[in-house]
Write a protein that holds these residues in place. Structure first.
Motif, PDB file in Angstrom:
ATOM      1  N   VAL A   1     -12.503  70.705 -18.378  1.00  0.00           N
ATOM      2  CA  VAL A   1     -12.392  71.542 -17.856  1.00  0.00           C
ATOM      3  C   VAL A   1     -12.837  72.972 -18.142  1.00  0.00           C
ATOM      4  CG1 VAL A   1     -10.062  70.382 -20.043  1.00  0.00           C
ATOM      5  CG2 VAL A   1     -12.539  71.077 -20.934  1.00  0.00           C
ATOM      6  N   ARG A   2     -11.916  73.309 -17.664  1.00  0.00           N
ATOM      7  CA  ARG A   2     -13.016  74.940 -18.545  1.00  0.00           C
ATOM      8  C   ARG A   2     -12.889  75.581 -19.691  1.00  0.00           C
ATOM      9  NH1 ARG A   2     -11.420  77.874 -14.039  1.00  0.00           N
ATOM     10  NH2 ARG A   2     -10.147  79.162 -14.649  1.00  0.00           N
ATOM     11  N   THR A   3     -13.109  76.462 -20.141  1.00  0.00           N
ATOM     12  CA  THR A   3     -12.269  77.277 -21.127  1.00  0.00           C
ATOM     13  C   THR A   3     -12.556  78.814 -20.522  1.00  0.00           C
ATOM     14  OG1 THR A   3     -14.428  77.989 -22.375  1.00  0.00           O
ATOM     15  CG2 THR A   3     -13.927  75.831 -23.791  1.00  0.00           C
ATOM     16  N   ILE A   4     -11.940  79.328 -22.229  1.00  0.00           N
ATOM     17  CA  ILE A   4     -11.141  80.616 -21.319  1.00  0.00           C
ATOM     18  C   ILE A   4     -12.218  81.239 -21.394  1.00  0.00           C
ATOM     19  CG2 ILE A   4      -8.643  80.527 -22.486  1.00  0.00           C
ATOM     20  CD1 ILE A   4     -10.149  82.000 -24.829  1.00  0.00           C
ATOM     21  N   GLY A   5     -13.687  80.739 -22.345  1.00  0.00           N
ATOM     22  CA  GLY A   5     -14.625  82.120 -21.949  1.00  0.00           C
ATOM     23  C   GLY A   5     -15.884  81.597 -21.420  1.00  0.00           C
ATOM     24  N   GLY A   6     -14.919  80.382 -20.465  1.00  0.00           N
ATOM     25  CA  GLY A   6     -15.950  80.162 -19.404  1.00  0.00           C
ATOM     26  C   GLY A   6     -17.603  79.455 -18.871  1.00  0.00           C
ATOM     27  N   MET A   7     -17.398  78.384 -20.167  1.00  0.00           N
ATOM     28  CA  MET A   7     -17.644  77.343 -20.595  1.00  0.00           C
ATOM     29  C   MET A   7     -16.680  75.154 -19.560  1.00  0.00           C
ATOM     30  SD  MET A   7     -19.206  75.157 -23.463  1.00  0.00           S
ATOM     31  CE  MET A   7     -17.911  74.750 -24.044  1.00  0.00           C
ATOM     32  N   TYR A   8     -17.804  75.132 -18.989  1.00  0.00           N
ATOM     33  CA  TYR A   8     -17.246  73.455 -18.099  1.00  0.00           C
ATOM     34  C   TYR A   8     -17.634  72.633 -19.325  1.00  0.00           C
ATOM     35  CZ  TYR A   8     -15.898  75.957 -14.311  1.00  0.00           C
ATOM     36  OH  TYR A   8     -15.608  77.892 -13.595  1.00  0.00           O
ATOM     37  N   ALA A   9     -16.370  72.066 -20.177  1.00  0.00           N
ATOM     38  CA  ALA A   9     -17.256  70.609 -20.222  1.00  0.00           C
ATOM     39  C   ALA A   9     -16.107  69.391 -20.178  1.00  0.00           C
ATOM     40  CB  ALA A   9     -17.650  70.767 -21.876  1.00  0.00           C
ATOM     41  N   THR A  10     -16.250  67.902 -20.489  1.00  0.00           N
ATOM     42  CA  THR A  10     -15.716  66.768 -20.303  1.00  0.00           C
ATOM     43  C   THR A  10     -14.806  66.883 -21.548  1.00  0.00           C
ATOM     44  OG1 THR A  10     -17.028  66.407 -19.028  1.00  0.00           O
ATOM     45  CG2 THR A  10     -15.298  64.254 -20.126  1.00  0.00           C
ATOM     46  N   VAL A  11     -13.631  67.001 -21.569  1.00  0.00           N
ATOM     47  CA  VAL A  11     -12.632  66.116 -22.718  1.00  0.00           C
ATOM     48  C   VAL A  11     -13.038  64.709 -23.228  1.00  0.00           C
ATOM     49  CG1 VAL A  11     -10.365  65.677 -23.814  1.00  0.00           C
ATOM     50  CG2 VAL A  11     -10.779  67.386 -21.858  1.00  0.00           C
ATOM     51  N   LYS A  12     -13.049  64.678 -25.146  1.00  0.00           N
ATOM     52  CA  LYS A  12     -13.757  63.417 -25.025  1.00  0.00           C
ATOM     53  C   LYS A  12     -12.562  62.733 -26.404  1.00  0.00           C
ATOM     54  CE  LYS A  12     -17.951  61.470 -27.342  1.00  0.00           C
ATOM     55  NZ  LYS A  12     -19.097  61.499 -28.270  1.00  0.00           N
ATOM     56  N   GLU A  13     -11.885  63.665 -27.010  1.00  0.00           N
ATOM     57  CA  GLU A  13     -11.079  63.831 -27.769  1.00  0.00           C
ATOM     58  C   GLU A  13      -9.952  64.847 -28.162  1.00  0.00           C
ATOM     59  OE1 GLU A  13     -10.638  62.668 -32.972  1.00  0.00           O
ATOM     60  OE2 GLU A  13     -12.805  62.035 -31.450  1.00  0.00           O
ATOM     61  N   VAL A  14      -8.592  64.490 -27.909  1.00  0.00           N
ATOM     62  CA  VAL A  14      -7.359  65.321 -28.037  1.00  0.00           C
ATOM     63  C   VAL A  14      -7.376  65.173 -28.765  1.00  0.00           C
ATOM     64  CG1 VAL A  14      -5.526  65.726 -26.564  1.00  0.00           C
ATOM     65  CG2 VAL A  14      -7.209  65.264 -25.584  1.00  0.00           C
ATOM     66  N   ASN A  15      -6.602  66.081 -30.184  1.00  0.00           N
ATOM     67  CA  ASN A  15      -5.606  66.035 -31.458  1.00  0.00           C
ATOM     68  C   ASN A  15      -4.876  66.908 -31.628  1.00  0.00           C
ATOM     69  OD1 ASN A  15      -7.534  64.242 -32.789  1.00  0.00           O
ATOM     70  ND2 ASN A  15      -8.979  65.729 -32.959  1.00  0.00           N
ATOM     71  N   GLU A  16      -3.862  67.171 -32.336  1.00  0.00           N
ATOM     72  CA  GLU A  16      -3.100  68.014 -32.062  1.00  0.00           C
ATOM     73  C   GLU A  16      -2.613  69.437 -32.140  1.00  0.00           C
ATOM     74  OE1 GLU A  16       1.348  67.645 -32.035  1.00  0.00           O
ATOM     75  OE2 GLU A  16       0.009  65.863 -33.033  1.00  0.00           O
ATOM     76  N   GLU A  17      -3.691  70.446 -32.589  1.00  0.00           N
ATOM     77  CA  GLU A  17      -4.550  71.389 -32.318  1.00  0.00           C
ATOM     78  C   GLU A  17      -5.421  71.662 -31.573  1.00  0.00           C
ATOM     79  OE1 GLU A  17      -2.036  74.411 -32.571  1.00  0.00           O
ATOM     80  OE2 GLU A  17      -0.288  72.398 -33.056  1.00  0.00           O
ATOM     81  N   THR A  18      -6.679  70.180 -31.697  1.00  0.00           N
ATOM     82  CA  THR A  18      -7.661  70.738 -31.321  1.00  0.00           C
ATOM     83  C   THR A  18      -7.865  69.577 -30.571  1.00  0.00           C
ATOM     84  OG1 THR A  18      -8.652  69.298 -33.317  1.00  0.00           O
ATOM     85  CG2 THR A  18      -8.672  71.530 -33.586  1.00  0.00           C
ATOM     86  N   VAL A  19      -9.259  70.498 -29.786  1.00  0.00           N
ATOM     87  CA  VAL A  19     -10.097  69.177 -28.422  1.00  0.00           C
ATOM     88  C   VAL A  19     -11.478  69.185 -28.986  1.00  0.00           C
ATOM     89  CG1 VAL A  19     -10.233  68.849 -25.971  1.00  0.00           C
ATOM     90  CG2 VAL A  19      -7.999  70.767 -26.753  1.00  0.00           C
ATOM     91  N   LEU A  20     -11.615  67.673 -28.452  1.00  0.00           N
ATOM     92  CA  LEU A  20     -13.623  67.547 -29.427  1.00  0.00           C
ATOM     93  C   LEU A  20     -14.184  67.645 -27.503  1.00  0.00           C
ATOM     94  CD1 LEU A  20     -15.043  67.588 -30.904  1.00  0.00           C
ATOM     95  CD2 LEU A  20     -15.062  64.736 -30.722  1.00  0.00           C
ATOM     96  N   LEU A  21     -14.482  68.508 -27.055  1.00  0.00           N
ATOM     97  CA  LEU A  21     -15.434  68.850 -25.702  1.00  0.00           C
ATOM     98  C   LEU A  21     -17.058  68.168 -25.895  1.00  0.00           C
ATOM     99  CD1 LEU A  21     -13.963  72.047 -24.711  1.00  0.00           C
ATOM    100  CD2 LEU A  21     -12.905  69.470 -24.015  1.00  0.00           C
TER     101      LEU A  21
END
Length: 169
Positions: free
Chosen positions: A43-63
């Motif tokens: 994924v790419r965040t709105i701030g421009g950081m590239y990362a890999t999704v580790k965990e997806v929750n209801e409202e948050t994402v662990l990258l």
């Protein structure tokens, strides 16, 4: 009331409806993209950081941003979910779409004309002659000319001045 009087208001309301409709579609597409995230996707965040999704929750994402770096982001801060090829190309510089079966085309034509074999004719390299472009150098003039003769030749080569031109500045 006349229909001509109401026409500008109808056009304005129609334009507002179309603009809000397209904005709503974009918001729905972004929400769908964020809901479709799976662990392991890039994924790419709105701030421009590239990362890999580790965990997806209801409202948050662990990258996973790197070795030992885990960051917790809000789902709304994910700007784009990238495909594997695109993520690897951007982050790791890996190009998967290059085909090694195809012939390699050189960037310039010089490699097409050069040969690995030495030339049999040694005089072929010495055929490079200077091309006279009409401008004479001091080295081209014969050495037996004196300085006054060289100055006379130079004066003859300069264009003559007309009525309006003068040497005064």
């Amino acid at each position: 009331m006349n229909i001509v009087t109401l026409l500008p208001f109808i056009v304005l309301i129609g334009a507002m409806f179309l603009m809000t409709r397209s904005a709503k579609r974009k918001q729905q597409a972004a929400a769908q993209m964020r809901n479709d995230m799976q662990p392991g996707t890039g994924v790419r965040t709105i701030g421009g950081m590239y990362a890999t999704v580790k965990e997806v929750n209801e409202e948050t994402v662990l990258l996973d941003a790197g070795p030992g770096v885990e960051l917790l982001f809000a789902k709304n801060s994910i700007g784009a979910v990238l495909g594997d090829d695109e993520y690897n190309r951007i982050v790791h510089g890996i190009e998967h779409d290059l085909k090694t079966d195809e012939a390699v085309v050189p960037d310039d034509a010089s490699s097409l004309t050069e040969t690995d074999e030495p030339s049999d004719d040694a005089s072929a390299a010495s055929d490079d002659k200077r091309i006279d472009l009409g401008k004479k150098d001091a080295a081209d003039e014969p050495a037996d000319k004196t300085e006054t003769e060289a100055a006379e030749v130079k004066a003859e080569e300069e264009p003559k001045k007309t009525d309006g031109e003068s040497d005064a500045k």
